[in-house]
Design an enzyme around this catalytic site. Structure first.
Site, mmCIF file in Angstrom:
data_model
loop_
_atom_site.group_PDB
_atom_site.id
_atom_site.type_symbol
_atom_site.label_atom_id
_atom_site.label_comp_id
_atom_site.label_asym_id
_atom_site.label_seq_id
_atom_site.Cartn_x
_atom_site.Cartn_y
_atom_site.Cartn_z
ATOM 1 N N PHE B 116 0.843 -1.184 0.000
ATOM 2 C CA PHE B 116 0.000 0.000 0.000
ATOM 3 C C PHE B 116 0.885 1.242 0.000
ATOM 4 O O PHE B 116 2.048 1.171 0.394
ATOM 5 C CB PHE B 116 -0.904 -0.002 1.243
ATOM 6 C CG PHE B 116 -2.362 0.032 0.902
ATOM 7 C CD1 PHE B 116 -3.028 -1.130 0.569
ATOM 8 C CD2 PHE B 116 -3.065 1.235 0.898
ATOM 9 C CE1 PHE B 116 -4.369 -1.108 0.243
ATOM 10 C CE2 PHE B 116 -4.410 1.274 0.573
ATOM 11 C CZ PHE B 116 -5.068 0.103 0.249
ATOM 12 N N GLN B 237 -7.517 15.208 3.071
ATOM 13 C CA GLN B 237 -6.893 14.348 2.061
ATOM 14 C C GLN B 237 -7.739 14.173 0.806
ATOM 15 O O GLN B 237 -8.926 13.862 0.886
ATOM 16 C CB GLN B 237 -6.626 12.961 2.651
ATOM 17 C CG GLN B 237 -6.030 11.985 1.641
ATOM 18 C CD GLN B 237 -5.513 10.728 2.306
ATOM 19 O OE1 GLN B 237 -6.258 9.805 2.572
ATOM 20 N NE2 GLN B 237 -4.225 10.712 2.602
ATOM 21 N N HIS B 239 -7.905 11.751 -2.255
ATOM 22 C CA HIS B 239 -7.432 10.450 -2.723
ATOM 23 C C HIS B 239 -7.243 10.542 -4.228
ATOM 24 O O HIS B 239 -8.129 11.023 -4.935
ATOM 25 C CB HIS B 239 -8.462 9.374 -2.364
ATOM 26 C CG HIS B 239 -7.960 7.976 -2.532
ATOM 27 N ND1 HIS B 239 -7.639 7.455 -3.758
ATOM 28 C CD2 HIS B 239 -7.732 6.999 -1.627
ATOM 29 C CE1 HIS B 239 -7.230 6.199 -3.592
ATOM 30 N NE2 HIS B 239 -7.272 5.903 -2.313
ATOM 31 N N LEU B 249 -14.631 5.930 -4.708
ATOM 32 C CA LEU B 249 -13.265 5.501 -4.465
ATOM 33 C C LEU B 249 -12.891 4.266 -5.263
ATOM 34 O O LEU B 249 -13.629 3.290 -5.330
ATOM 35 C CB LEU B 249 -13.095 5.201 -2.976
ATOM 36 C CG LEU B 249 -11.681 4.810 -2.538
ATOM 37 C CD1 LEU B 249 -10.729 5.973 -2.745
ATOM 38 C CD2 LEU B 249 -11.683 4.375 -1.097
ATOM 39 N N GLU B 252 -6.571 2.255 -3.438
ATOM 40 C CA GLU B 252 -5.134 2.245 -3.633
ATOM 41 C C GLU B 252 -4.620 0.813 -3.800
ATOM 42 O O GLU B 252 -3.538 0.585 -4.360
ATOM 43 C CB GLU B 252 -4.497 2.869 -2.377
ATOM 44 C CG GLU B 252 -3.075 3.273 -2.496
ATOM 45 C CD GLU B 252 -2.694 4.158 -1.316
ATOM 46 O OE1 GLU B 252 -3.330 5.213 -1.119
ATOM 47 O OE2 GLU B 252 -1.777 3.791 -0.579
ATOM 48 N N ARG B 283 -0.638 9.556 -0.793
ATOM 49 C CA ARG B 283 -1.768 10.083 -1.557
ATOM 50 C C ARG B 283 -1.654 11.567 -1.865
ATOM 51 O O ARG B 283 -2.049 12.003 -2.947
ATOM 52 C CB ARG B 283 -3.054 9.835 -0.763
ATOM 53 C CG ARG B 283 -3.387 8.364 -0.709
ATOM 54 C CD ARG B 283 -4.546 8.100 0.208
ATOM 55 N NE ARG B 283 -4.849 6.674 0.209
ATOM 56 C CZ ARG B 283 -5.730 6.100 1.017
ATOM 57 N NH1 ARG B 283 -6.400 6.836 1.882
ATOM 58 N NH2 ARG B 283 -5.954 4.810 0.948
ATOM 59 N N HIS B 349 -11.528 12.826 0.443
ATOM 60 C CA HIS B 349 -11.599 11.480 0.994
ATOM 61 C C HIS B 349 -11.554 11.412 2.512
ATOM 62 O O HIS B 349 -12.312 10.681 3.122
ATOM 63 C CB HIS B 349 -10.436 10.662 0.404
ATOM 64 C CG HIS B 349 -10.435 9.226 0.785
ATOM 65 N ND1 HIS B 349 -11.510 8.401 0.555
ATOM 66 C CD2 HIS B 349 -9.497 8.449 1.393
ATOM 67 C CE1 HIS B 349 -11.223 7.177 0.992
ATOM 68 N NE2 HIS B 349 -10.025 7.188 1.521
ATOM 69 N N ARG B 391 -2.646 11.303 5.739
ATOM 70 C CA ARG B 391 -2.806 9.942 6.243
ATOM 71 C C ARG B 391 -2.328 8.923 5.219
ATOM 72 O O ARG B 391 -2.597 9.053 4.024
ATOM 73 C CB ARG B 391 -4.277 9.676 6.563
ATOM 74 C CG ARG B 391 -4.560 8.249 6.965
ATOM 75 C CD ARG B 391 -5.992 8.038 7.401
ATOM 76 N NE ARG B 391 -6.974 8.084 6.327
ATOM 77 C CZ ARG B 391 -7.144 7.136 5.403
ATOM 78 N NH1 ARG B 391 -6.367 6.079 5.386
ATOM 79 N NH2 ARG B 391 -8.087 7.264 4.486
#
Lengths: 233, 576
Positions: B116, B237, B239, B249, B252, B283, B349, B391
């Site tokens: 990730f 954030q 994304h 979404l 990721e 991100r 996000h 994050r």
């Protein structure tokens, strides 16, 4: 494109019985039915009432009848439906207001099958082992989002409030066939009663209605076989 | 009025709220309030995974996870909290497995793990497999498993009740909250020794968002109205991979499994910006890469999106590990990811900021970290701060279970020692007055117009790339919209399931959140993590290695700074 939504409305504060009302909306072909409902609620009639949250088919809030079929309003695009679309609440549960139905019976059925892992052997360190094949055995029924599309598509549910319904059986299946679970006997006993799996007449409405593509009738049959042969495999 | 007395009340039934509830169930008299049914909470939309340094498929250590979290957050992370996050993640993930969560498995039957963004081995050497997952519906499995445990433990759920007020004594002790039952329209006063706010984020402030329609910052805004500061609100954030125009979404995990971002020339552009981690850079950075590509004319067809290419992945990997997200592309864009590239653009996000807490979930009232007795927050509504300025993927789910659990345990301790504080006089007065004003007003502004204007200005001026001039415009717009909100009129005046009223209240909460996001972003004259300003392009540790705390006062907004806790990792330039 212009589409007419014919919506079954009922407000207990003012209506004696439900009435159909028509709304003309201008939508993109790729808009969701939920987008069309939002357009009505936000710009035409704020009293229109429906549940919704994630808007992409994951949370299970907005199951309703769209042109006679149980579907999620956020997972059906307007270009699938034609120029006139009929929107009605799910059948079989009491209507609270417009598309909002009373979900108590649904969640009671769900809770009745003990929908949680029953196991007292958690290792003191690390995880329980489960092979990829054992994990795959119950994968399909882990997808359930508790939207009630299946249960309210079932003619047995419409006529028999005691029937636990397909969704509850799906969630029982998810644990009965989980190699880690020790509660199968208990759950199978619950599903072997008058309100359990034997009410199912293998009509397949539930499978057709599931927005997650779960093979529900198959799962119910697997539970029936487990009861018949007294063996989970 | 309906009056109830509990030891503790948990508002919000997502991952954090339910994890806290499970700690208290059977040991205390508790209630869990949700404006939805609990399994519909937005935790269920999380896809890719939950990180923990189990080391099941390759070497890994929680200290590496801690470092990645700190660096990923551009050194604004409180390192004592990051240590708790990374260390306790291991045990928390195992606890989820023990509760029955159906993780994907390795051939030898252990929890499987995958790569990730921003998660590395040996302090940044290269990607590591740390994300534990259940296909691409990890959040769904978490919310289902925790709700199942709630049923098992006979948790008292107040389903479809929405929060309208949080109650404090004159001495500032939290003593309960007020909710409204959607079905009946009845107000309920929940009198308790402790209240946990776990109401999630507020992505619906922005036009393009991955967030559920319920993500309207209710608990965050109400706390702010009652004088509680909000921390680091400027860090929001985006994304990188939301479905074009829809914002839905696309995990990721798609890049973790090997997916590649491509511009209009077909170039895999991320490698040009982040030579080591490429598409798996954090991100905030990948969203800026996309912004830059689009700005330089390499968006697809000259438009504001790029492609996510999965066509080189084996079809069986897509079916086994990415079934849901590829289904989204098929359903909503009519694109087959096995053969065609998927149009994506950054989508609002996750809120790194929120209600400030200590590592036990206790809400703090000032930069000295003085706790507010009886008041707790956990999950996206809270700011511990483990995410700092940005994050890392999977760390939101870690945050939920680790800090939801800690908050629950601390509450259990607190309610055994604390007395039940008295309710203020007429506890429902404020809530009833606000609702009555909305129900009574016959003519006025339309909520949809205000909401839409807010979402547009926040997206245009306060998203991936910001500057002082644009944000000054946004500030003015939000101020005007707040004025218009004061004259809002709804159409549904009934008591039964009045979602017109609920949406109007939610809009008020979002305007508060938007106001604080803009205020923080204007104040912070630097670029750090998700907060990137073209007029202050560099990180400024001299002046801004600090959290912002914004207070609502009678004289307007007041901004204070809180020092960052640094234990092990000195701030460095952030390269991947």
């Amino acid at each position: 494109m212009e589409v007419t939504l014919r919506i079954k409305r009922y407000n207990p504060d003012s209506d004696v019985k439900p009435v159909y009302k028509e709304y003309l909306v201008d939508v993109e072909p790729t808009d969701r039915v939920l987008d069309a409902l939002n357009q009505i609620k936000w710009y035409q009639d704020g009293t229109l009432t429906y549940r919704r949250s994630c808007a992409h088919g994951i949370c299970g809030s907005d199951a309703m009848r769209i042109n006679g079929r149980n579907r999620l309003a956020c997972k059906v695009l307007m270009n699938e439906l034609g120029k006139k679309v009929t929107i009605e609440p799910l059948m079989g549960f009491a209507v609270v207001k417009d598309m909002v139905v009373d979900m108590d019976q649904f969640f009671e059925g769900y809770k009745s099958v003990k929908p949680y892992l029953i196991a007292d052997d958690a290792p003191s360190a690390g995880e329980r082992r489960q092979s990829p094949a054992e994990r795959a055995r119950y994968d399909d029924t882990t997808k359930c989002i508790l939207c009630a599309a299946c249960t309210t598509a079932c003619p047995i549910t419409w006529t028999n409030a005691e029937f636990v319904g397909p969704a509850a059986i799906v969630n029982a299946h998810r644990f009965i066939f989980d190699s880690r679970d020790q509660g199968s006997t208990e759950r199978l006993r619950i599903l072997n009663t008058r309100s359990g799996v034997w009410r199912c007449r293998t009509i397949f409405n539930c499978t057709d209605a599931c927005p997650r593509g779960i093979q529900i009738t198959n799962a119910i049959e697997e539970v029936k076989r487990a009861l018949l042969f007294e063996r989970v495999s | 009025m309906a009056y109830h007395r509990f030891d503790a009340v948990i508002v919000g039934a997502g991952g954090a709220g339910l994890m806290a509830a499970i700690q208290l169930a059977g040991k205390a008299n508790i209630a869990v309030v949700s404006k939805l049914y609990p399994p519909r909470s937005h935790t269920g939309a999380a896809q890719g995974g939950i990180s923990a340094a189990l080391g099941n498929t390759e070497e890994d250590h929680w200290r590496w996870h801690m470092f990645d979290t700190v660096k990923g957050g551009d050194y604004l992370v409180d390192q004592d909290a990051a240590e708790v996050l990374a260390r306790e993640a291991i045990d928390a993930v195992l606890e989820l497995e023990h509760m029955g969560l159906p993780f994907n498995r390795t051939p030898d039957g252990r929890i499987d793990q995958r790569r990730f963004g921003g998660h590395t081995r040996n302090y940044g050497e290269g990607p590591v497999r740390r994300a534990c997952f259940a296909a691409d519906r990890t959040g769904h499995m978490i919310i289902q498993t925790l709700y199942q445990q709630g049923i098992k433990h006979h948790v008292n759920f107040f389903d479809e009740h929405f929060l309208v007020d949080i109650l404090f004594t004159e001495d500032g002790v939290c003593c309960g909250c007020v909710t409204r039952d959607l079905k009946s329209g009845e107000f309920h006063t929940l009198h308790a020794k402790a209240v946990l706010i776990a109401t999630g984020g507020f992505g619906r402030c922005f036009k393009i968002t991955s967030n559920a329609m319920a993500g309207t910052g209710d608990g965050v805004a109400i706390a702010y109205r009652r004088g509680v500061p909000l921390m680091d609100m400027e860090f929001y954030q985006f994304h990188p991979t939301g479905l074009y125009k829809l914002g839905i979404l696309l995990s990721e995990a798609a890049r973790g499994e090997g997916g590649i971002l491509r511009n209009s020339t077909g170039e895999a552009f991320a490698a040009r910006y982040a030579p080591t981690l490429k598409d798996l850079a954090p991100r905030d950075m990948v969203s800026r890469f996309i912004y830059q590509e689009v700005k330089e004319g390499r968006g697809i067809d000259g438009k504001d999106y790029v492609h996510l290419d999965l066509s080189h992945l084996p079809p069986e990997v897509i079916d086994a590990k990415l079934p849901d997200v590829t289904d989204f592309a098929r359903t909503y864009l009519g694109v087959e990811p096995k053969t065609e590239p998927v149009p994506i653009q950054p989508t609002a996000h996750y809120a790194m900021g929120g209600i400030p807490t200590d590592i036990n979930g206790r809400v703090i009232r000032d930069p000295e970290a003085t706790p507010i007795p009886g008041f707790y927050s956990a999950g996206e509504s809270a700011c511990v701060s483990v995410h700092g300025a940005n994050r890392l993927g999977t760390n939101s789910l870690v945050d939920l279970v680790v800090f939801g659990r800690r908050a629950g345990r601390h509450m259990l301790d607190h309610i055994q020692k604390a007395e039940l504080a008295p309710l203020p006089n007429d506890p429902e007065f404020t809530a009833r007055a606000e609702v009555a004003a909305l129900l009574d007003r016959q003519k006025g502004e339309r909520a949809a117009d205000i909401r839409s204007a807010m979402q547009v200005v926040m997206m245009d001026k306060v998203s991936v790339v910001r500057d002082g001039t644009g944000m000054a415009e946004a500030k003015e717009t939000i101020r005007d919209l707040r004025r218009a909100y004061g004259n809002l009129a709804i159409q549904d005046r009934g008591q039964t399931f009045n979602t017109d009223l609920m949406e109007a209240l939610e809009l008020g909460y979002m305007l508060d959140c938007a106001e604080t996001i803009v205020a923080g972003a204007i104040a912070r004259e630097e670029s750090r993590g998700a907060h990137y300003r073209t007029d202050f392009e560099k990180r400024d540790d001299q002046n801004w290695l600090a959290h912002t705390m914004v207070y609502k006062t009678s004289g307007g907004l007041e901004m204070r700074k809180k020092p960052v806790v640094i234990t092990e990792f000195e701030p460095k330039e952030r390269k991947y």
